[in-house]
Design a protein around this motif. Structure first.
Motif, short mmCIF file in Angstrom:
data_model
loop_
_atom_site.label_atom_id
_atom_site.label_comp_id
_atom_site.label_asym_id
_atom_site.label_seq_id
_atom_site.Cartn_x
_atom_site.Cartn_y
_atom_site.Cartn_z
N ASP A 1 76.60 78.09 18.92
CA ASP A 1 76.29 78.75 19.45
C ASP A 1 75.85 80.25 18.77
O ASP A 1 74.85 81.08 19.50
CB ASP A 1 77.28 79.12 20.55
CG ASP A 1 77.82 77.80 21.46
OD1 ASP A 1 76.74 77.46 22.08
OD2 ASP A 1 78.93 77.15 21.99
N LYS A 2 77.29 80.66 18.04
CA LYS A 2 76.47 81.69 16.83
C LYS A 2 75.11 81.79 15.95
O LYS A 2 74.13 82.19 16.30
CB LYS A 2 77.45 82.19 16.03
CG LYS A 2 79.17 83.48 16.43
CD LYS A 2 79.55 83.17 15.91
CE LYS A 2 79.33 84.03 14.91
NZ LYS A 2 80.61 83.64 13.55
N ALA A 3 74.77 80.31 16.34
CA ALA A 3 73.20 80.29 15.07
C ALA A 3 72.17 80.31 16.14
O ALA A 3 71.73 80.73 15.28
CB ALA A 3 73.31 78.84 14.97
N GLU A 4 72.27 80.33 17.39
CA GLU A 4 71.83 81.14 18.24
C GLU A 4 70.97 82.57 18.03
O GLU A 4 69.63 82.90 17.96
CB GLU A 4 71.57 80.60 19.82
CG GLU A 4 71.39 79.90 20.24
CD GLU A 4 70.23 78.83 20.09
OE1 GLU A 4 69.90 78.95 20.39
OE2 GLU A 4 70.40 77.52 19.68
N GLN A 5 72.20 83.51 17.74
CA GLN A 5 71.81 85.12 17.76
C GLN A 5 71.52 85.07 16.14
O GLN A 5 71.24 85.91 15.54
CB GLN A 5 73.82 85.73 17.74
CG GLN A 5 73.67 85.04 19.07
CD GLN A 5 72.43 86.19 20.21
OE1 GLN A 5 72.28 87.66 19.62
NE2 GLN A 5 71.93 86.06 21.41
N ALA B 1 72.58 80.64 9.69
CA ALA B 1 72.00 79.15 9.56
C ALA B 1 71.77 78.56 8.89
O ALA B 1 71.34 77.66 7.87
CB ALA B 1 71.82 78.78 11.56
N TYR B 2 70.14 78.50 9.13
CA TYR B 2 68.30 78.52 7.85
C TYR B 2 68.94 78.60 6.55
O TYR B 2 68.95 78.00 5.73
CB TYR B 2 67.29 78.88 8.55
CG TYR B 2 66.79 78.93 9.57
CD1 TYR B 2 66.26 77.25 9.72
CD2 TYR B 2 66.23 79.36 10.90
CE1 TYR B 2 66.22 76.77 10.56
CE2 TYR B 2 66.12 78.37 12.61
CZ TYR B 2 65.90 76.92 11.64
OH TYR B 2 65.13 77.20 13.27
N PRO C 1 65.51 69.08 17.52
CA PRO C 1 66.61 69.56 17.15
C PRO C 1 66.19 70.47 18.81
O PRO C 1 64.78 71.09 19.27
CB PRO C 1 66.42 70.46 16.40
CG PRO C 1 65.30 70.25 15.79
CD PRO C 1 64.61 69.01 16.21
N ILE C 2 67.15 70.88 19.57
CA ILE C 2 66.64 71.29 20.55
C ILE C 2 68.00 73.36 20.79
O ILE C 2 67.79 73.47 21.46
CB ILE C 2 67.05 70.88 22.06
CG1 ILE C 2 69.04 70.24 22.06
CG2 ILE C 2 66.07 69.57 22.21
CD1 ILE C 2 69.04 69.97 23.25
N GLY C 3 68.55 73.03 19.18
CA GLY C 3 68.81 74.60 19.02
C GLY C 3 68.83 74.45 17.64
O GLY C 3 67.68 74.22 16.37
N VAL C 4 69.23 75.99 17.15
CA VAL C 4 68.77 76.77 15.84
C VAL C 4 69.39 75.53 14.37
O VAL C 4 69.90 75.37 14.11
CB VAL C 4 68.78 78.22 15.52
CG1 VAL C 4 69.11 78.70 14.24
CG2 VAL C 4 68.42 78.43 17.14
N TYR C 5 70.96 75.42 15.48
CA TYR C 5 71.65 75.28 14.77
C TYR C 5 71.10 72.97 14.34
O TYR C 5 71.04 72.95 13.06
CB TYR C 5 73.15 74.46 15.00
CG TYR C 5 74.07 73.06 14.10
CD1 TYR C 5 74.49 73.57 12.87
CD2 TYR C 5 74.62 72.27 14.98
CE1 TYR C 5 75.25 72.75 12.16
CE2 TYR C 5 75.14 71.44 13.69
CZ TYR C 5 75.19 71.50 13.22
OH TYR C 5 76.33 70.39 12.16
N GLY C 6 71.19 72.38 14.81
CA GLY C 6 69.80 71.11 14.22
C GLY C 6 68.98 71.35 13.93
O GLY C 6 68.47 70.70 12.92
N THR D 1 76.24 77.35 28.14
CA THR D 1 76.35 77.83 27.18
C THR D 1 75.37 78.58 26.01
O THR D 1 74.23 77.81 26.67
CB THR D 1 77.14 76.56 25.62
OG1 THR D 1 76.74 75.27 25.44
CG2 THR D 1 78.09 75.80 26.13
N PRO D 2 75.06 79.61 24.98
CA PRO D 2 74.28 80.25 24.33
C PRO D 2 73.61 78.84 23.86
O PRO D 2 72.27 79.56 23.33
CB PRO D 2 75.07 80.75 23.18
CG PRO D 2 76.21 81.33 23.67
CD PRO D 2 76.42 80.13 24.60
N ALA D 3 74.04 78.03 23.30
CA ALA D 3 72.69 76.68 22.29
C ALA D 3 73.05 75.47 23.82
O ALA D 3 73.99 74.79 24.13
CB ALA D 3 73.34 76.15 21.19
#
Ligand code: NAP
Length: 292
Positions: A65-69, A74-75, A121-126, A252-254
């Motif tokens: 979730d935090k990765a979205e912000q 994350a990258y 992937p559908i989120g920043v983490y993925g 959830t944020p992600a």
């Protein structure tokens, strides 16, 4: 055999160390603050200094979730850090096992994903983990990328510990029942990684991308029920009702993929790694947690 593991104090890294050392392997754990995988020189120095037979990268930015912000960090960790591990291994000519995730998929499949399936992937983490995979493939030929899912074990923070805490504090609990995946125990995974490390060094491969998880697929609601049922063997809990809810009711944020069961036929064929039951692994973990 000597193994350097980055992320050695994380959930997987800690159990891996315990199990690999008990199996007679020499394991060097590299983690923050001493070794930061985002610093290319630090990673190379550590690999040169310890001179392992193989490196495992279990270090990652895992806060979905935090990765979205915090996409930049994350990258930096999941893409650039993975690349740095591959560069170091390439320079000293040793293989790398890089750990990745089921969250590289978008979850629209209705049958288990195979390694050749298209990722989305559908989120920043993925996305950051997918870019890490690509960086490893580009830099280093003798690599294994092992995608795992829904990790739990004795160490670190995970769903098992969260459900136990909530079951002690609350009478009612709502848990999402429309996300399907395979819980994977760090213990089973560590045994698999040891077997794979030995085999791939001996046979010089086969290299490439593999899926590994425990079986069978389940959803978070069923997993929570199993955790609570198992924990009740050791203590009385406050919880009375566990209710299934939809993802829509638990924003959830992600965004999470709805279905990420992975087909593990390839790792069985090439490395004789069989899937084990997450329920059996859960029994061990709950016993260990409740008796500590
Ligand atoms: N957890 C899951 O459900 C799950 C599911 C699928 C795949 N995976 C993958 O499995 C692997 C292991 O996950 P895990 O659950 O063991 O994660 P974890 O408990 O979060 O451990 C990750 C470790 O990496 C370290 N780390 C973070 N940034 C670093 C950096 N820049 N340099 C060096 N170390 C750094 C962390 O240190 P700090 O704690 O100090 O930040 C931590 O010790 C990861 O590749 C993850 O993406 C996990």
């Amino acid at each position: 055999m000597k193994i350097v593991i980055f992320g050695g104090t994380g959930q997987l890294g800690s159990d891996f160390q315990r199990i690999a050392i008990a199996s007679g392997l020499e394991v060097i754990s590299c983690d923050l603050p001493e070794i930061d995988i985002t610093a290319e020189a630090q990673v190379l120095d550590a690999v040169k200094h310890h001179s392992p037979d193989i490196v495992i990268n279990a270090a990652a930015y895992t806060a979905v979730d935090k990765a979205e912000q915090e996409s930049e960090i994350a990258y930096t960790v999941n893409r650039d850090g993975a690349k740095n591990c591959a560069i170091a291994c390439q320079k000293v000519q040793i293989p790398l096992i890089h750990i990745s995730t089921d969250y590289v998929f978008n979850g629209e499949n209705t049958s288990p994903y195979i390694e050749a399936d298209e990722v989305f992937p559908i989120g920043v983490y993925g996305q950051s983990k997918w870019e890490g995979e690509q960086a490893v493939r580009k830099v280093l030929e003798p690599h294994l990328i092992i995608r795992i899912s829904w990790v739990f074990g004795f160490y670190g923070q995970n769903f098992v510990k969260t459900m136990q805490r909530l079951a002690r504090e609350r009478e009612d609990l709502n848990v999402v029942s429309d996300q399907v995946g395979c819980p994977t125990a760090t213990r089973a995974l560590s045994h698999a990684l040891i077997k794979i490390s030995r085999a791939c060094i001996k046979n010089a491969g086969p290299w490439g991308t593999y899926h590994y998880s425990c079986a069978p697929p389940t959803n978070w609601y069923e997993f929570a029920q199993a955790i609570i049922e198992e924990t009740r063997q050791y203590e009385s809990l406050k919880i009375n009702n566990v209710n299934p809810i939809t993802t829509e009711k638990y924003p959830t944020p992600a965004k999470r993929p709805a279905y990420t069961a992975m087909d593990c036929t390839k790792i069985k064929r090439d490395y004789a790694i069989k899937q084990v039951s997450w329920k059996e692994e859960l029994k061990q973990v709950v016993q260990e947690l409740c008796k500590q």
